[in-house]
Design a protein around this motif. Structure first.
Motif, PDB file in Angstrom:
ATOM      1  N   TYR A 173      16.670   4.882  -5.819  1.00 15.63           N
ATOM      2  CA  TYR A 173      15.803   5.964  -5.345  1.00 15.63           C
ATOM      3  C   TYR A 173      14.441   5.745  -5.996  1.00 15.63           C
ATOM      4  CZ  TYR A 173      14.132  10.631  -4.108  1.00 15.63           C
ATOM      5  OH  TYR A 173      13.421  11.679  -3.594  1.00 15.63           O
ATOM      6  N   ILE A 174      13.411   5.566  -5.178  1.00 13.84           N
ATOM      7  CA  ILE A 174      12.092   5.216  -5.697  1.00 13.84           C
ATOM      8  C   ILE A 174      11.122   6.381  -5.504  1.00 13.84           C
ATOM      9  CG2 ILE A 174      10.176   3.596  -5.578  1.00 13.84           C
ATOM     10  CD1 ILE A 174      12.097   1.501  -4.550  1.00 13.84           C
ATOM     11  N   ILE A 175      10.493   6.767  -6.615  1.00 12.06           N
ATOM     12  CA  ILE A 175       9.464   7.809  -6.594  1.00 12.06           C
ATOM     13  C   ILE A 175       8.110   7.128  -6.728  1.00 12.06           C
ATOM     14  CG2 ILE A 175       8.506   9.798  -7.804  1.00 12.06           C
ATOM     15  CD1 ILE A 175      11.336  10.440  -8.752  1.00 12.06           C
ATOM     16  N   PHE A 176       7.249   7.331  -5.744  1.00 11.93           N
ATOM     17  CA  PHE A 176       5.897   6.790  -5.801  1.00 11.93           C
ATOM     18  C   PHE A 176       4.958   7.905  -6.269  1.00 11.93           C
ATOM     19  CE2 PHE A 176       8.029   4.032  -2.736  1.00 11.93           C
ATOM     20  CZ  PHE A 176       7.664   2.782  -3.210  1.00 11.93           C
TER      21      PHE A 176
ATOM     22  N   ASN B 298       0.828  -1.217   0.000  1.00 12.21           N
ATOM     23  CA  ASN B 298       0.000   0.000   0.000  1.00 12.21           C
ATOM     24  C   ASN B 298       0.857   1.260   0.000  1.00 12.21           C
ATOM     25  OD1 ASN B 298      -2.350  -1.625   0.140  1.00 12.21           O
ATOM     26  ND2 ASN B 298      -2.202  -1.711   2.376  1.00 12.21           N
ATOM     27  N   SER B 299       1.808   1.330  -0.910  1.00 13.51           N
ATOM     28  CA  SER B 299       2.741   2.457  -0.973  1.00 13.51           C
ATOM     29  C   SER B 299       2.017   3.762  -1.267  1.00 13.51           C
ATOM     30  CB  SER B 299       3.803   2.195  -2.042  1.00 13.51           C
ATOM     31  OG  SER B 299       3.192   1.971  -3.303  1.00 13.51           O
ATOM     32  N   THR B 300       2.597   4.857  -0.770  1.00  7.99           N
ATOM     33  CA  THR B 300       2.056   6.197  -1.001  1.00  7.99           C
ATOM     34  C   THR B 300       3.179   7.128  -1.444  1.00  7.99           C
ATOM     35  OG1 THR B 300       2.452   7.022   1.243  1.00  7.99           O
ATOM     36  CG2 THR B 300       0.406   5.798   0.873  1.00  7.99           C
ATOM     37  N   ALA B 301       2.817   8.317  -1.879  1.00  7.33           N
ATOM     38  CA  ALA B 301       3.820   9.296  -2.321  1.00  7.33           C
ATOM     39  C   ALA B 301       4.780   9.651  -1.193  1.00  7.33           C
ATOM     40  CB  ALA B 301       3.131  10.549  -2.856  1.00  7.33           C
ATOM     41  N   ALA B 302       4.311   9.555   0.051  1.00  5.93           N
ATOM     42  CA  ALA B 302       5.148   9.892   1.203  1.00  5.93           C
ATOM     43  C   ALA B 302       6.285   8.904   1.398  1.00  5.93           C
ATOM     44  CB  ALA B 302       4.305   9.963   2.476  1.00  5.93           C
ATOM     45  N   ASP B 303       6.205   7.729   0.742  1.00  9.07           N
ATOM     46  CA  ASP B 303       7.254   6.715   0.867  1.00  9.07           C
ATOM     47  C   ASP B 303       8.421   6.962  -0.080  1.00  9.07           C
ATOM     48  OD1 ASP B 303       5.641   5.360   2.732  1.00  9.07           O
ATOM     49  OD2 ASP B 303       4.575   4.317   1.123  1.00  9.07           O
ATOM     50  N   THR B 304       8.345   8.003  -0.880  1.00 11.17           N
ATOM     51  CA  THR B 304       9.409   8.319  -1.843  1.00 11.17           C
ATOM     52  C   THR B 304      10.738   8.531  -1.128  1.00 11.17           C
ATOM     53  OG1 THR B 304       7.876   9.313  -3.424  1.00 11.17           O
ATOM     54  CG2 THR B 304      10.177  10.007  -3.554  1.00 11.17           C
ATOM     55  N   GLY B 305      11.791   7.922  -1.665  1.00 11.42           N
ATOM     56  CA  GLY B 305      13.115   8.111  -1.061  1.00 11.42           C
ATOM     57  C   GLY B 305      14.088   7.022  -1.473  1.00 11.42           C
ATOM     58  N   GLU B 306      15.226   7.004  -0.793  1.00 13.01           N
ATOM     59  CA  GLU B 306      16.311   6.071  -1.091  1.00 13.01           C
ATOM     60  C   GLU B 306      16.124   4.774  -0.307  1.00 13.01           C
ATOM     61  OE1 GLU B 306      19.919   5.461  -3.249  1.00 13.01           O
ATOM     62  OE2 GLU B 306      18.929   7.399  -3.052  1.00 13.01           O
ATOM     63  N   PHE B 307      16.188   3.650  -1.046  1.00 12.40           N
ATOM     64  CA  PHE B 307      16.166   2.325  -0.439  1.00 12.40           C
ATOM     65  C   PHE B 307      17.511   1.679  -0.740  1.00 12.40           C
ATOM     66  CE2 PHE B 307      11.785   3.445  -0.847  1.00 12.40           C
ATOM     67  CZ  PHE B 307      11.100   2.774   0.146  1.00 12.40           C
ATOM     68  N   SER B 308      18.218   1.239   0.281  1.00 13.58           N
ATOM     69  CA  SER B 308      19.547   0.664   0.066  1.00 13.58           C
ATOM     70  C   SER B 308      19.775  -0.521   1.000  1.00 13.58           C
ATOM     71  CB  SER B 308      20.642   1.710   0.276  1.00 13.58           C
ATOM     72  OG  SER B 308      20.615   2.212   1.600  1.00 13.58           O
ATOM     73  N   CYS B 309      20.737  -1.363   0.622  1.00 14.75           N
ATOM     74  CA  CYS B 309      21.094  -2.523   1.427  1.00 14.75           C
ATOM     75  C   CYS B 309      22.588  -2.747   1.327  1.00 14.75           C
ATOM     76  CB  CYS B 309      20.334  -3.774   0.966  1.00 14.75           C
ATOM     77  SG  CYS B 309      20.807  -4.311  -0.696  1.00 14.75           S
ATOM     78  N   TRP B 310      23.136  -3.498   2.259  1.00 15.29           N
ATOM     79  CA  TRP B 310      24.558  -3.832   2.220  1.00 15.29           C
ATOM     80  C   TRP B 310      24.806  -5.097   3.040  1.00 15.29           C
ATOM     81  CZ3 TRP B 310      22.367   0.262   4.712  1.00 15.29           C
ATOM     82  CH2 TRP B 310      22.464   0.297   6.099  1.00 15.29           C
TER      83      TRP B 310
END
Length: 375
Positions: free
Chosen positions: A164-167, A132-144
């Motif tokens: 970087y994901i833009i919803f 249930n993603s929203t525009a407020a979830d926009t940002g950088e997703f990273s892992c290591w």
């Protein structure tokens, strides 16, 4: 007799011809180790230059390999691009290869302990799922990945992944803000960011001052626009303070962001600047006394206080109150004043001695002390 003489001369002549046609005699003594076995020659030979492969000339630092994959459909995965644009409402699933994976994602999801987000570690990969993603979830997703020695682990820089994901959400050009008004502190020794981030890649974004009303140009020298951060003030100063907002235009539509109050902070970064003051240096038995610890610091930097006092070992009752507020010190300069007051009632002999206050922020700590005598 003559026939035998002629025959003998003929044999001698043939023998001489055979000797002159032979190869030079071989050297009878054995070659010494390392002795040159190549015959000298006058033939010119073009030297061969060994070809150097590109990877040999490149930096010897190991290349970072992305370990992140995005699930497209059930059972179908692909490496995500550096920037992705997804419709709000979609389920996001990311996987990173490794048995000890750590994740980073927009702070918004942590601030509100969002149950839509799930992070799991499987035997061979880490998994992040956002429903249930929203525009407020926009940002950088990273892992290591992590390199561990016992209980001590460090980041494996050779095994990372990020996107970087833009919803995109209908009717939203800006990433929604949790408030309608926000404060941005301008510090002279570091960058300041007005976080006007958009949810449409093609959007044109401008920065405006509310009063006097005018557009603030992002000239690339003092102010730049970064899609992932917003408008960045590279070298903030007091002239930049005031109320500003952003305007976005895309597809024939326009939208105004929330407003931002820019406040200039005159206190430089560093450990707390701390003072201590007692209401009296000498106190009579039965009287009350208060000791005040004060810190002047950056507006957005919190301060924690700790006390050591004479009656602590005897568990003498004291009252401690911590407060803070913003103060304006002229020319629009804003400072945060944090205070902690320790109150001792019904003063006794055991309360006499050193009162030590320790103030701590993210950049260090400072301890100050004062003496109170029994009179």
């Amino acid at each position: 007799m003559k026939v035998w003489l002629l025959l003998g001369l003929l044999l001698v002549h043939e023998a001489l011809e055979d000797v002159t046609g032979q190869h030079p005699p071989k050297n009878k003594h054995p070659k010494e180790p390392g002795e040159n076995r190549i015959k000298p020659t006058n033939k010119k030979v073009k030297p061969k230059i060994p070809k150097i492969k590109d990877r040999d000339s490149a930096d010897s630092t190991p290349k970072t390999q992305s370990i992140m994959m995005q699930m497209i459909d059930k059972g179908r995965f692909q490496k995500p691009a550096a920037t992705l644009s997804l419709m709000a409402g979609q389920t996001l699933e990311l996987r990173c290869k490794g048995n000890k994976i750590r994740w980073s994602y927009p702070a918004y999801l942590d601030t509100f302990k969002d149950t839509r987000l799930s992070v799991k570690q499987h035997e061979r990969y880490g998994q992040l799922t956002l429903v249930n993603s929203t525009a407020a979830d926009t940002g950088e997703f990273s892992c290591w990945g992590q390199l561990c020695n016992g209980y001590i682990c460090r980041r494996d820089e050779a095994k990372t992944g990020s996107t970087y994901i833009i919803f995109t959400e209908k009717g939203e050009l800006f990433v929604p803000s949790p408030s309608y008004f926000d404060v941005v502190y301008l510090n002279p020794d570091r960058q300041a960011v007005v976080p006007c981030r958009v949810t449409v890649l093609s959007a044109k974004v401008t920065l405006h001052r509310e009063f006097p009303a005018k557009e603030i140009q992002a000239n690339g020298t003092d102010i730049v626009y970064d899609m992932k951060r917003g408008f960045v003030y590279l070298q903030p100063h007091s002239d930049h303070q005031g109320v500003v907002y952003c305007k976005a235009e895309a597809g024939g539509k326009s939208q105004i962001s929330v407003k931002y109050q820019l406040l200039y902070a005159e206190v430089p970064s560093g450990p707390p600047s701390t003072t201590i003051l007692a209401s009296a240096d000498k106190v009579k038995g039965g009287d009350d006394i208060s000791v005040l610890c004060t810190v002047l610091g950056e507006p957005d930097v919190e301060v924690e206080f700790r006390w050591i006092y004479p009656g602590q070992k005897d568990e003498r009752p004291v009252t401690i109150q911590d407060t803070w507020r913003l103060i304006h010190r002229g020319l629009g300069h804003t400072t945060r004043i944090s205070q902690s007051v320790l109150i001792v009632e019904d003063f006794e002999m055991v309360d006499a001695g050193y009162y030590i206050c320790t103030a701590q922020n993210l950049r260090g700590q400072t301890s100050v002390a004062t003496t109170v005598e029994f009179s």
